[in-house]
Write a protein that holds these residues in place. Structure first.
Motif, PDB file in Angstrom:
ATOM      1  N   ALA A 123       1.557   3.900  -4.611  1.00 30.86           N
ATOM      2  CA  ALA A 123       1.507   5.407  -5.106  1.00 30.86           C
ATOM      3  C   ALA A 123       2.435   5.751  -6.323  1.00 30.86           C
ATOM      4  N   GLY A 124       3.942   5.289  -5.856  1.00 36.57           N
ATOM      5  CA  GLY A 124       4.857   5.471  -6.613  1.00 36.57           C
ATOM      6  C   GLY A 124       5.206   4.538  -7.873  1.00 36.57           C
ATOM      7  N   GLU A 133      -2.988  -2.860  -7.407  1.00 35.24           N
ATOM      8  CA  GLU A 133      -2.421  -3.005  -6.078  1.00 35.24           C
ATOM      9  C   GLU A 133      -2.892  -4.142  -5.106  1.00 35.24           C
ATOM     10  N   GLY A 179       2.184   3.527  -9.559  1.00 29.10           N
ATOM     11  CA  GLY A 179       1.332   3.838 -10.496  1.00 29.10           C
ATOM     12  C   GLY A 179       0.409   2.901 -10.783  1.00 29.10           C
ATOM     13  N   LYS A 195      -6.247  -0.154  -8.690  1.00 25.86           N
ATOM     14  CA  LYS A 195      -6.809  -0.464  -7.665  1.00 25.86           C
ATOM     15  C   LYS A 195      -6.601  -2.079  -7.965  1.00 25.86           C
ATOM     16  N   ARG A 212       0.947  -1.243   0.056  1.00 24.44           N
ATOM     17  CA  ARG A 212       0.108  -0.024  -0.011  1.00 24.44           C
ATOM     18  C   ARG A 212       0.901   1.411  -0.164  1.00 24.44           C
ATOM     19  N   GLU A 213       1.953   1.078   0.759  1.00 20.25           N
ATOM     20  CA  GLU A 213       2.973   2.392   0.663  1.00 20.25           C
ATOM     21  C   GLU A 213       3.657   2.338  -0.529  1.00 20.25           C
TER      22      GLU A 213
END
Length: 404
Positions: A323-324, A332, A326, A329, A319-320
């Motif tokens: 974002a980096g 992820e 890209g 959902k 989860r951390e």
């Protein structure tokens, strides 16, 4: 077109169509669907038409039976049967509203029955036994009354069938919003039948002109079969294109799942339904019926056996990093599941203590069954991602990295 060229072209088309026919008969044996049976029979008639029209086969039929142009009648009947089946399929695909009292098949079946009877009657009364004429039948016998009955009935019947089928399948394609691959297949069939109508547009006027003693349109007799051959190739793609696209997608996912399958087998190879097999690994046959299903079953069984080793730390790390990276959902969720699974396999192999009695739920386990395949494929493709390996706490070989 010379006879040698026609032998090559017609047999090539017959070979291509035979693949479609075989595939549809196999599918029909598996599913026993009326639609598949119609397509299989229809395709078989198309193959027979091109085989009988091949000059070398045409002459072979003459030698075998003593009827010099019997193959021409067989070609006509096979083509008529092919388009009768195609027309019936187009009518059954989108049946009339339930309130309709008239059977939509009655008129076309009567038309095709009358055309077939006229073909046979014309052949029996015509004088066609001087020599085989595989490529110039229309020109040679264009003024024979019996042959004219054959030619007229065939071209009128084929024109009716091709135009009706083209219009009907186009309508069906426009009203099929649920499956884009099916819609494209119907569009291909509709497009192909216009080439068959092009055969009639070429040969019909040339036949009439020849019957009146004018040979100026004779070149159209050669152009007509070219148009018909193009249509036959396209219509075979219409029959098989959607199935081929499905097979390619199944094989693509089957191969993509290989790393995930190998990972889950590491913990306990005994739980798998299939063993590694060089032939099966190619994914060329029985992909959907067996190999893809068993591969997914093996993966899910392996995941269940590893539940006690699942931890939540990899999920937090993914989860951390999401974002980096890209990720969407879906990606992820798949990355988190891959990280949890990599860590679980590494701990199980290392003899580490279980995280808890049953472990935490694997991300994606809440998905519907229909979405599981795509989720597993995403997991398989993310197993080697650096962020996933780091979140799992393993190296590129899947071994635990000592904590510092």
């Amino acid at each position: 077109m010379s006879e040698d060229t026609a032998d090559i072209v017609y047999l090539t088309v017959a070979a291509i169509a035979s693949c479609t026919t075989f595939a549809k008969f196999v599918a029909w044996q598996r599913e026993r669907s009326p639609a598949l049976r119609l397509i299989a029979l229809c395709s078989a008639l198309g193959v027979a038409a091109f085989v009988f029209a091949t000059p070398v086969v045409y002459r072979g039929v003459a030698d075998l039976t003593g009827r010099q142009n019997l193959a021409e009648l067989l070609v006509f009947l096979c083509i008529l049967g092919f388009f009768a089946h195609t027309h019936v399929m187009s009518l059954l695909w989108r049946p009339s509203p339930s309130g309709a009292t008239r059977n939509p098949l009655t008129r076309p079946l009567v038309v095709y029955g009358l055309v077939a009877a006229a073909l046979i009657a014309g052949f029996l009364v015509a004088g066609l036994d001087d020599a085989p004429h595989p490529l110039d039948f229309n020109i040679t016998y264009g003024r024979d009354p019996g042959a004219l009955v054959m030619l007229g009935a065939f071209q009128l019947g084929l024109g009716y069938a091709s135009v009706s089928t083209a219009l009907r399948f186009r309508h069906n394609a426009l009203s099929s919003h649920d499956d884009p691959r099916l819609r494209r297949a119907l569009q291909h069939i509709a497009f192909a039948t216009w080439f068959i109508a092009g055969y009639v547009a070429c040969v019909g006027p040339a036949t009439v002109a020849g019957a009146m003693g004018w040979r100026g349109l004779d070149p159209l007799h050669s152009l007509g079969p070219v148009s018909g051959t193009i249509g036959a190739i396209i219509i075979n793609w219409g029959f098989s294109g959607a199935a081929i696209a499905t097979w390619r997608a199944d094989r693509r996912d089957y191969l993509a799942l290989a790393p995930l399958w190998q990972l889950t087998r590491r913990a306990d190879p005994r739980i798998t339904l299939t063993e590694p097999n060089p032939v099966a690994q190619l994914g060329l046959i029985y992909v959907r019926d067996w190999h893809l299903i068993t591969r997914m079953a093996d993966i899910l069984s392996g995941i269940r056996s590893l539940h006690p080793y699942f931890g939540s730390a990899p999920v937090d790390r993914v989860r951390e990093a999401a974002a980096g990276a890209g990720w969407s959902k879906d990606d992820e969720r798949a990355a988190a599941a891959a990280a949890v699974l990599l860590g679980a396999v590494a701990r199980a192999e290392d003899g580490a203590a279980r995280v808890s009695g049953r472990g935490v739920p694997l991300p994606g386990s809440e998905l519907e069954a229909a979405a599981q395949r795509a989720h597993l494929v995403r997991m398989a493709r993310l197993l080697g991602h650096p962020a996933v390996l780091a979140a799992a706490g393993v190296d590129e070989d899947g071994r635990l990295v000592p904590s510092t």
